[in-house]
Write an enzyme that holds these catalytic residues in place. Structure first.
Site, short mmCIF file in Angstrom:
data_model
loop_
_atom_site.label_atom_id
_atom_site.label_comp_id
_atom_site.label_asym_id
_atom_site.label_seq_id
_atom_site.Cartn_x
_atom_site.Cartn_y
_atom_site.Cartn_z
N THR A 132 -32.00 -24.74 -12.24
CA THR A 132 -30.59 -25.11 -12.10
C THR A 132 -30.42 -26.49 -12.75
OG1 THR A 132 -30.58 -23.94 -10.01
CG2 THR A 132 -28.73 -25.45 -10.42
N GLU A 155 -30.50 -18.68 -11.75
CA GLU A 155 -31.17 -17.79 -10.81
C GLU A 155 -30.47 -17.89 -9.45
OE1 GLU A 155 -33.62 -15.40 -11.17
OE2 GLU A 155 -32.78 -15.11 -9.19
N LEU A 157 -31.70 -16.10 -6.53
CA LEU A 157 -32.53 -15.54 -5.46
C LEU A 157 -32.56 -16.45 -4.24
CD1 LEU A 157 -35.38 -17.29 -5.38
CD2 LEU A 157 -35.94 -15.89 -7.32
N GLU A 159 -35.03 -17.90 -1.11
CA GLU A 159 -36.47 -18.16 -0.99
C GLU A 159 -37.19 -17.14 -0.11
OE1 GLU A 159 -37.21 -22.20 0.25
OE2 GLU A 159 -36.51 -22.97 -1.68
N LYS A 214 -23.59 -21.26 -11.64
CA LYS A 214 -24.62 -21.50 -10.62
C LYS A 214 -24.18 -22.59 -9.63
CE LYS A 214 -28.43 -21.73 -8.37
NZ LYS A 214 -28.80 -20.72 -7.39
N ASN A 218 -23.22 -21.97 -5.54
CA ASN A 218 -23.87 -22.62 -4.40
C ASN A 218 -22.90 -23.53 -3.64
OD1 ASN A 218 -26.28 -21.38 -4.40
ND2 ASN A 218 -27.47 -23.07 -5.22
N ASN A 261 -22.46 -17.94 10.65
CA ASN A 261 -23.13 -18.38 11.88
C ASN A 261 -23.28 -19.91 11.87
OD1 ASN A 261 -24.48 -18.17 14.29
ND2 ASN A 261 -26.43 -17.56 13.37
N SER A 263 -24.45 -23.76 12.28
CA SER A 263 -25.80 -24.33 12.18
C SER A 263 -25.69 -25.85 12.30
CB SER A 263 -26.41 -23.97 10.82
OG SER A 263 -25.67 -24.61 9.80
N TYR A 269 -33.53 -26.29 -0.16
CA TYR A 269 -33.74 -26.99 -1.43
C TYR A 269 -32.46 -27.08 -2.26
CZ TYR A 269 -35.84 -28.04 -6.01
OH TYR A 269 -36.15 -28.60 -7.22
N CYS A 270 -31.68 -25.99 -2.28
CA CYS A 270 -30.64 -25.91 -3.32
C CYS A 270 -29.25 -26.41 -2.92
CB CYS A 270 -30.55 -24.48 -3.85
SG CYS A 270 -32.06 -24.00 -4.72
N LYS A 273 -28.49 -30.31 -3.00
CA LYS A 273 -28.58 -30.96 -4.32
C LYS A 273 -27.54 -30.38 -5.29
CE LYS A 273 -32.34 -28.28 -6.55
NZ LYS A 273 -31.90 -27.97 -7.89
N ASP A 274 -27.29 -29.07 -5.20
CA ASP A 274 -26.38 -28.45 -6.18
C ASP A 274 -24.93 -28.90 -5.94
OD1 ASP A 274 -28.69 -27.29 -7.05
OD2 ASP A 274 -28.12 -25.23 -6.71
N1 NAD Z 1 -35.85 -22.16 -4.44
C1 NAD Z 1 -34.77 -21.41 -4.61
O1 NAD Z 1 -34.32 -20.69 -3.72
C2 NAD Z 1 -34.04 -21.45 -5.92
C3 NAD Z 1 -33.06 -20.48 -6.18
C4 NAD Z 1 -32.38 -20.52 -7.40
C5 NAD Z 1 -32.64 -21.52 -8.32
N2 NAD Z 1 -33.59 -22.46 -8.02
C6 NAD Z 1 -33.85 -23.49 -9.03
O2 NAD Z 1 -35.04 -23.14 -9.74
C7 NAD Z 1 -35.80 -24.31 -10.07
C8 NAD Z 1 -37.18 -24.18 -9.45
O3 NAD Z 1 -37.06 -24.11 -8.05
P1 NAD Z 1 -38.28 -23.64 -7.12
O4 NAD Z 1 -37.75 -23.60 -5.73
O5 NAD Z 1 -38.94 -22.46 -7.69
O6 NAD Z 1 -39.25 -24.91 -7.28
P2 NAD Z 1 -40.68 -25.10 -6.66
O7 NAD Z 1 -40.78 -26.53 -6.28
O8 NAD Z 1 -40.96 -24.05 -5.63
O9 NAD Z 1 -41.66 -24.79 -7.87
C9 NAD Z 1 -41.71 -25.53 -9.03
C10 NAD Z 1 -43.09 -25.33 -9.67
O10 NAD Z 1 -43.10 -26.01 -10.92
C11 NAD Z 1 -44.36 -26.62 -11.09
N3 NAD Z 1 -44.22 -27.70 -12.06
C12 NAD Z 1 -43.64 -28.91 -11.89
N4 NAD Z 1 -43.68 -29.60 -13.06
C13 NAD Z 1 -44.28 -28.80 -13.97
C14 NAD Z 1 -44.63 -28.95 -15.33
N5 NAD Z 1 -44.35 -30.05 -16.00
N6 NAD Z 1 -45.28 -27.93 -15.95
C15 NAD Z 1 -45.58 -26.78 -15.26
N7 NAD Z 1 -45.29 -26.60 -13.97
C16 NAD Z 1 -44.65 -27.59 -13.33
C17 NAD Z 1 -44.74 -27.07 -9.68
O11 NAD Z 1 -46.13 -27.27 -9.55
C18 NAD Z 1 -44.23 -25.90 -8.84
O12 NAD Z 1 -45.22 -24.91 -8.68
C19 NAD Z 1 -34.98 -25.49 -9.55
O13 NAD Z 1 -34.17 -25.95 -10.59
C20 NAD Z 1 -34.12 -24.87 -8.45
O14 NAD Z 1 -32.91 -25.58 -8.26
C21 NAD Z 1 -34.30 -22.44 -6.86
#
Ligand code: NAD
Length: 414
Positions: A132, A155, A157, A159, A214, A218, A261, A263, A269-270, A273-274
Site C-alpha cells: 500500500t 491488496e 486480504l 491477515e 486502497k 480502508n 461490533n 471495539s 497494521y493497516c 496507517k492507511d
Molecule cells: N497485512 C495486511 O493485512 C495487508 C493487507 C493489504 C495490504 N497490506 C500492505 O502490504 C504491504 C506488506 O504488508 P505485510 O503485512 O505483508 O507486511 P509484513 O511486515 O508482514 O511483511 C513484510 C516482509 O517484507 C520483508 N522485507 C522487508 N524489507 C525487505 C527488503 N528490503 N527486501 C526483501 N524483503 C523485505 C520482511 O522481512 C517481511 O517478511 C504493506 O504495504 C501493507 O500496508 C497489508
C-alpha cells in the site's frame, strides 16, 4: 483474454501479503519467494508451516507429503529474480509520524535493486507494487528510477484469512498507464487464473486511482468501525443498550448487519496507517470527514480508558492495589500479532494513571515483561490475580469471571 499461467514469478517481501500470494501462485507457476529474513526462507524451503493462517499451513503440509504440486523456492538473494516474468513487491510501508507519510524506503530499495539486476536485459519483467503506497507514489518512482515497467495492484486480504481472500477476491484492481495496460491485463488474468472464484471483476485504472482505491477502502472501513464505536460511546454514556440500537439500524438492508461490533478502536497494521496516509494525501484539498475518522479513534480509546479507570476506582482501594488484567493484545481472537492494536493505546492511557496491569497473551513468553506489565499466561492465575479484566474481544474462557470483565464486544462473533 490470454491464459496466463506457468510463469516465472518472484515475490519480494514474504509477510502476510507476500506469503499468501506466493502460495496462491505457486500452484500453477514457478515462484521465487525473496525475503531478508533467513529464518522465513528456510521454513519455506522446508515447507514448515509458520503462520496462523490455517489454509496456508494446510497447503504447506499437503505440498510436503506430495498431495499437492507446489513450485516455490525461498531465497534471500534478490538477484534470483532475474529472468522473472512478474516481480511482485510486498514489503512494508509503515507510517512515519515525523514525516507524516508512509516510509516507502523498503519498496524503493527493492525497485533499485531490481533495476540494477534487470536493467540491461532485453526481457523486462512486469513489476507489480502490491504494498500500500501513498497516492502518486507509483508515477513518481517510475519517473525517478526511469523504470517504465512498474504497475500497481492494491491488496485487500485480511491477515487472518489471507490465502482464502486471495482465492476468493471481491475484485482485482490494477493501476497502469496506456503503455502498461497490456501488462496490467496480464497481471489481472494471472491473479484470476490462480483464484478459485469463478467470476471476478478486474478493474483497470490509473496508477493514482488504484492507490487511492486502497486508501479510501480502508478509510471507509475505519469510518464504519468509528461510527459504531461512537454510537456505543453515546449509548454507554446515556445508559442505553447499544446492541438494541445497532440491531435497529443494521436490519436496514442499505446498511447491513455486519462489521458493526463495537471495539476499543480500529487497529491492526493497516487501518491506522492507511487513514493517516490518506489524510496526508488530502493536503490542501478541503475535507472534514477524513480527519474526523483519524481523531475519532483517539477519542474512542480515551473514552474506553476512562471507563476502565472509573470501574477500577469504583472497586475501591488504592490504585496501587488494583490489578487490571488485559486479556489479549491482539485485535482479533485468531490473530497472531498485535501491530497497532487499539488496546495498546488504552493500556498506555491507564498506565499513566498509576494502575498496575498484567497481560494474558499466549503470543508472548510467560513471565516476560511487556511495557512494564507482566505476562501471565496461566489463565486461571491471570483471572485470580486480576481485579478487573479488559477484553477487546470476549472469549468463553472468561465466562466464569464475566462480572469483572469490561468489554464492548456486544455480538461476540468476529
Ligand atoms: N497485512 C495486511 O493485512 C495487508 C493487507 C493489504 C495490504 N497490506 C500492505 O502490504 C504491504 C506488506 O504488508 P505485510 O503485512 O505483508 O507486511 P509484513 O511486515 O508482514 O511483511 C513484510 C516482509 O517484507 C520483508 N522485507 C522487508 N524489507 C525487505 C527488503 N528490503 N527486501 C526483501 N524483503 C523485505 C520482511 O522481512 C517481511 O517478511 C504493506 O504495504 C501493507 O500496508 C497489508
Amino acid at each position: 483474454m490470454r491464459e496466463i499461467s506457468n510463469k516465472n514469478i518472484s515475490i519480494v517481501g514474504i509477510g502476510y501479503v507476500g506469503l499468501a500470494l506466493a502460495v496462491l501462485l505457486a500452484r500453477d507457476n514457478k515462484v521465487t519467494a525473496i525475503d531478508i529474513a533467513q529464518e522465513k526462507v528456510d521454513k519455506i524451503n522446508e515447507l514448515i508451516p509458520f503462520t496462523h493462517d490455517a489454509l496456508i499451513n494446510k497447503y504447506f503440509v499437503e505440498a510436503k507429503n506430495g498431495a499437492r504440486s507446489f513450485n516455490i523456492k525461498g531465497t534471500t538473494d534478490i538477484s534470483e529474480c532475474a529472468g522473472s516474468d512478474f516481480i511482485i513487491i510486498s514489503t512494508p510501508t509503515n507510517y512515519d509520524p515525523e514525516q507524516n507519510y508512509f516510509d516507502c524506503s523498503a519498496v524503493e530499495s527493492v525497485l533499485r535493486q531490481i533495476n540494477d539486476i534487470s536493467g540491461g536485459s532485453d526481457k523486462k519483467p512486469v513489476i507489480v507494487i502490491k504494498s500500500t503506497v501513498p497516492i502518486g507514489f507509483t508515477e513518481n518512482i517510475r519517473r525517478e528510477l526511469n523504470m517504465d515497467n512498474i504497475i500497481h495492484s492494491p491488496e485487500f486480504l485480511r491477515e487472518t484469512s489471507a490465502l482464502y481472500d486471495c482465492l476468493y477476491p471481491d475484485r482485482i484492481i490494477v493501476g497502469c498507464n496506456e503503455e502498461t495496460s497490456e501488462s496490467a491485463r496480464d497481471f489481472a488474468e494471472l491473479m484470476k487464473n490462480a483464484a478459485e472464484k469463478e467470476i471476478i471483476d478486474s478493474l483497470i485504472m490509473s496508477f493514482s486511482e488504484s492507490e487511492a482505491a486502497k486508501l479510501f477502502a480502508n478509510t471507509f472501513l475505519a469510518l464504519r468501525v468509528s461510527f459504531f464505536n461512537e454510537l456505543d460511546t453515546f449509548a454507554e454514556s446515556k445508559g442505553l443498550n447499544s446492541a438494541n440500537i445497532i440491531n435497529g439500524i443494521c436490519k436496514d438492508s442499505r446498511i447491513g448487519d455486519f462489521y458493526n461490533n463495537p471495539s476499543f478502536g480500529y487497529g491492526g497494521y493497516c487501518l491506522p496507517k492507511d487513514t493517516k496516509q490518506l489524510l496526508a494525501n488530502y493536503d490542501k484539498v478541503p475535507e472534514q470527514l477524513i480527519s474526523a475518522i483519524v481523531c475519532s479513534n483517539y477519542t474512542r480509546k480515551s473514552f474506553i480508558a476512562e471507563q476502565v479507570i472509573e470501574r477500577a476506582t469504583d472497586i475501591g482501594g488504592d490504585s496501587g492495589e488494583i490489578v487490571i488484567g488485559v486479556f489479549r493484545l491482539t485485535m482479533k481472537t485468531d490473530s497472531d500479532n498485535f501491530r497497532n492494536s487499539s488496546v495498546l493505546d488504552v493500556m498506555e492511557m491507564i498506565r499513566t494513571k498509576g494502575f498496575n496491569m498484567i497481560i494474558y497473551e499466549p503470543v508472548l513468553p510467560e513471565g516476560s515483561d511487556f511495557c512494564g506489565s507482566k505476562v501471565v499466561n496461566d489463565i486461571e492465575v491471570f483471572k485470580k490475580q486480576s481485579t478487573l479484566i479488559i477484553a477487546n474481544r470476549f472469549d468463553p474462557v472468561l465466562d466464569d469471571v464475566k462480572d469483572k470483565v469490561y468489554s464492548r464486544d456486544l455480538f461476540k462473533r468476529e
